[in-house]
Write an enzyme that holds these catalytic residues in place. Sequence first.
Site, PDB file in Angstrom:
ATOM      1  N   SER A  50       0.993  -1.089   0.231  1.00 54.29           N
ATOM      2  CA  SER A  50      -0.017   0.122   0.002  1.00 54.29           C
ATOM      3  C   SER A  50       1.033   1.212  -0.046  1.00 54.29           C
ATOM      4  O   SER A  50       0.230   2.289   0.055  1.00 54.29           O
ATOM      5  CB  SER A  50      -0.954  -0.101   1.239  1.00 54.29           C
TER       6      SER A  50
ATOM      7  N   THR B  16      -1.420   1.595   4.230  1.00 53.78           N
ATOM      8  CA  THR B  16      -1.055   3.232   4.220  1.00 53.78           C
ATOM      9  C   THR B  16      -0.527   3.742   5.632  1.00 53.78           C
ATOM     10  O   THR B  16      -1.218   3.501   6.731  1.00 53.78           O
ATOM     11  CB  THR B  16      -2.357   3.917   3.825  1.00 53.78           C
TER      12      THR B  16
ATOM     13  N   THR C  44       1.504   6.749   0.851  1.00 48.40           N
ATOM     14  CA  THR C  44       0.556   5.590   0.262  1.00 48.40           C
ATOM     15  C   THR C  44       0.698   5.470  -1.010  1.00 48.40           C
ATOM     16  O   THR C  44       1.137   6.596  -1.892  1.00 48.40           O
ATOM     17  CB  THR C  44      -0.765   6.043   0.592  1.00 48.40           C
TER      18      THR C  44
ATOM     19  N   ARG D 169      -6.234   9.325 -10.083  1.00 47.02           N
ATOM     20  CA  ARG D 169      -7.078   9.562  -8.670  1.00 47.02           C
ATOM     21  C   ARG D 169      -6.031   9.761  -7.716  1.00 47.02           C
ATOM     22  O   ARG D 169      -5.016   9.264  -7.652  1.00 47.02           O
ATOM     23  CB  ARG D 169      -7.722   8.380  -8.682  1.00 47.02           C
TER      24      ARG D 169
ATOM     25  N   THR E 208      -6.487   6.840   7.699  1.00 49.37           N
ATOM     26  CA  THR E 208      -6.465   5.645   6.872  1.00 49.37           C
ATOM     27  C   THR E 208      -7.718   5.274   6.208  1.00 49.37           C
ATOM     28  O   THR E 208      -8.745   5.435   7.089  1.00 49.37           O
ATOM     29  CB  THR E 208      -5.516   4.283   7.489  1.00 49.37           C
ATOM     30  N   GLY E 209      -7.896   4.528   5.179  1.00 47.49           N
ATOM     31  CA  GLY E 209      -9.010   4.140   4.586  1.00 47.49           C
ATOM     32  C   GLY E 209      -9.561   4.638   3.537  1.00 47.49           C
ATOM     33  O   GLY E 209      -8.740   5.436   2.627  1.00 47.49           O
TER      34      GLY E 209
HETATM   35  C1  SD4 Z   1      -6.418   6.568  -0.107  1.00 47.34           C
HETATM   36  N1  SD4 Z   1      -6.458   6.857   2.106  1.00 47.34           N
HETATM   37  O1  SD4 Z   1      -5.597   6.779  -1.151  1.00 47.34           O
HETATM   38  C2  SD4 Z   1      -5.716   6.152   0.993  1.00 47.34           C
HETATM   39  C3  SD4 Z   1      -5.885   4.536   1.342  1.00 47.34           C
HETATM   40  C4  SD4 Z   1      -5.506   4.099   2.729  1.00 47.34           C
HETATM   41  O2  SD4 Z   1      -4.576   2.336   3.736  1.00 47.34           O
HETATM   42  O3  SD4 Z   1      -5.436   4.634   3.435  1.00 47.34           O
HETATM   43  N2  SD4 Z   1      -4.974   2.939   2.526  1.00 47.34           N
HETATM   44  O4  SD4 Z   1      -7.561   6.814   0.097  1.00 47.34           O
END
Ligand code: SD4
Length: 329
Positions: A87, A189, A207, A217, A240-241
């Site tokens: 990630s 991430t 990330t 994106r 994160t997320g």
């Molecule tokens: C994203 N927040 O690109 C990041 C992805 C992520 O653990 O947190 N992955 O949206």
Amino acid sequence: MDRRKFIKNGGLGGAALMGGAWASSCKDDPQEMENKTKSLSAPMVIATWDVPNATAKAYEVLEGEGSALDAVEQGVMVEEADVNNQSVGKGGRPDRDGHVTLDACIMDKDSRCGAVVYLKDVVHAVSVARKVMEETPHVLLAGEGARKFALEMGFPEENLLTEKSRQEWLEWKKTSKYEPVINIENHDTIGMLAIDSNGDIAGACTTSGMAYKMAGRVGDSPIIGAGLFVDNEIGGATATGMGEEVVRTVGSFLIVELMRQGKSPQEACEEGVRRIIAKKENYRDIQIGFIAVNKAGETGAYCIHPGFSYRKFSERGHENIPAPSYLQS
Ligand code: SD4
């Protein structure tokens, strides 16, 4: 009303006084502020997910009297260089066209910040972000401009797509299903927050973004205020997320502002997640995790689904702490 009752009725804990009212009460007196920050539980570092190698590196920097800024940079670099972390950095999962593109940002005690988005061919996106902060009058460089700047700064050019990530991408292309897998796709991430022995706070976030994202994106991780925010008087937060939801609520900035108003890091992270849930009908389909630290060194974390945790390294030890979650299963 006596002070105890006031605290209880107002929903303010000790942390609130330390993190919010406390910070503003002594911000007019720099000497008082300095005396107090030095007596806190610094140094310490926290990071999203169970990343012991990264927090150990950051703590090593802090123990050597290094700055929080150096600690977070060197800490997250460990994950950027780790090809097994798919990630972040080298070995990250590519976009749907097979290109690994990195997003990162960094923020220091003086609210200086730098970021890169859609960076190709350079492993240490966080260090490029730091160079943007230190060597340019700008905050954010994107795409080819970011890459060109990194190469000019002497960063080596490398292929970031490992054979493992390439094979998985080829497999994904057979169905091309575009949906996040909770706690798997998002895993690792890294957002990191540190307090150094001067009591100063810095943060970094890096990330490769959502796996198999549309080309171009960009998520929350490199966006100051969304994926990361630090205010040295108050504290810091990182996320994160599913980045789109964090951007929509300016999540990390929100959490720091809630701490400024008197919430503990835990209460602030919970409110941050609740804001997202309130605006997202199908919140069950996504994962969001926040972590936060205040000036007193108190920490908090919260997420939608169970399974998110954070690493903490302080004088009390090195632990992986499961975050409480809004949903129980
Ligand atoms: C994203 N927040 O690109 C990041 C992805 C992520 O653990 O947190 N992955 O949206």
